[in-house]
Design a protein around this motif. Structure first.
Motif, PDB file in Angstrom:
ATOM      1  N   LYS A   1      14.421 -86.775 -19.734  1.00  0.00           N
ATOM      2  CA  LYS A   1      13.241 -86.436 -20.532  1.00  0.00           C
ATOM      3  C   LYS A   1      13.639 -85.622 -21.764  1.00  0.00           C
TER       4      LYS A   1
ATOM      5  N   PRO B   1       8.596 -93.985 -20.550  1.00  0.00           N
ATOM      6  CA  PRO B   1       7.843 -93.992 -21.809  1.00  0.00           C
ATOM      7  C   PRO B   1       8.686 -93.373 -22.921  1.00  0.00           C
TER       8      PRO B   1
ATOM      9  N   GLY C   1      13.171 -92.654 -30.728  1.00  0.00           N
ATOM     10  CA  GLY C   1      12.183 -91.712 -30.225  1.00  0.00           C
ATOM     11  C   GLY C   1      12.726 -90.888 -29.076  1.00  0.00           C
ATOM     12  N   HIS C   2      11.829 -90.087 -28.495  1.00  0.00           N
ATOM     13  CA  HIS C   2      12.184 -89.187 -27.402  1.00  0.00           C
ATOM     14  C   HIS C   2      11.603 -89.698 -26.086  1.00  0.00           C
TER      15      HIS C   2
ATOM     16  N   ALA D   1       8.352 -91.895 -26.925  1.00  0.00           N
ATOM     17  CA  ALA D   1       7.431 -91.448 -27.970  1.00  0.00           C
ATOM     18  C   ALA D   1       8.086 -91.584 -29.335  1.00  0.00           C
ATOM     19  N   THR D   2       7.395 -92.265 -30.249  1.00  0.00           N
ATOM     20  CA  THR D   2       7.805 -92.291 -31.648  1.00  0.00           C
ATOM     21  C   THR D   2       6.719 -91.592 -32.449  1.00  0.00           C
ATOM     22  N   SER D   3       7.124 -90.824 -33.435  1.00  0.00           N
ATOM     23  CA  SER D   3       6.158 -90.052 -34.224  1.00  0.00           C
ATOM     24  C   SER D   3       6.371 -90.283 -35.705  1.00  0.00           C
TER      25      SER D   3
ATOM     26  N   THR E   1       1.621 -89.858 -32.874  1.00  0.00           N
ATOM     27  CA  THR E   1       2.599 -90.262 -31.869  1.00  0.00           C
ATOM     28  C   THR E   1       2.140 -91.548 -31.205  1.00  0.00           C
ATOM     29  N   GLU E   2       3.063 -92.472 -31.090  1.00  0.00           N
ATOM     30  CA  GLU E   2       2.821 -93.748 -30.408  1.00  0.00           C
ATOM     31  C   GLU E   2       3.714 -93.779 -29.171  1.00  0.00           C
ATOM     32  N   TRP E   3       3.165 -94.236 -28.045  1.00  0.00           N
ATOM     33  CA  TRP E   3       3.927 -94.319 -26.802  1.00  0.00           C
ATOM     34  C   TRP E   3       4.270 -95.770 -26.504  1.00  0.00           C
ATOM     35  N   HIS E   4       5.523 -96.001 -26.087  1.00  0.00           N
ATOM     36  CA  HIS E   4       6.024 -97.344 -25.794  1.00  0.00           C
ATOM     37  C   HIS E   4       6.583 -97.357 -24.372  1.00  0.00           C
TER      38      HIS E   4
ATOM     39  N   GLY F   1       9.702 -89.636 -22.792  1.00  0.00           N
ATOM     40  CA  GLY F   1       8.559 -88.853 -22.324  1.00  0.00           C
ATOM     41  C   GLY F   1       8.751 -88.316 -20.926  1.00  0.00           C
TER      42      GLY F   1
END
Length: 123
Positions: free
Chosen positions: A70, A32, A11-12, A34-36, A49-52, A14
């Motif tokens: 970021k 954080p 993911g990217h 983000a996976t989408s 999008t889910e935030w981890h 945040g």
């Protein structure tokens, strides 16, 4: 047989990693991720999008602080960890994090090197 606690995410970031040293000098970085995924919802393509919450310790935190910013695309390997803490109001709260054991930057070479390095010299 013991259980397995293994998480793999791509993911990217945040935001830039928050980097600090604890009282005993141990380095910790967190950010954080983000996976989408694209799903069909009512016949339309929708991005979910889910935030981890990612945490890195010691030498890995030092490397993350130097390399991660970021928006970077990153591969993370780690394990889930749930911990409790007390809020300022005295309420016990819980949070689940991914404690990273390894990470790798993904993307094009130009994602890691300044653009100026790839511009031809003039004259």
């Amino acid at each position: 047989m013991s259980g397995i606690n293994k998480v793999i995410l791509v993911g990217h970031l945040g935001k830039d990693p928050e980097y600090r040293h604890l009282e005993d000098g141990v380095a910790v970085a967190s950010f954080p991720l983000a996976t989408s995924e694209i799903v069909l919802k009512d016949g339309k393509r929708t991005e979910l999008t889910e935030w981890h919450n990612i945490v890195l310790w010691r030498g890995l935190a030092d490397i993350a602080q130097q390399m991660l910013t970021k928006g970077k695309l990153v591969y993370i390997e780690g394990k889930l960890k749930t911990r409790s803490f007390e809020s300022r109001e005295g309420v016990k709260k819980f949070t689940t994090e991914i404690v990273a054991e390894n990470f790798k930057l993904l993307g094009r070479k130009t994602d890691f090197t300044s653009i100026e390095a790839f511009e031809p010299t003039k004259g």
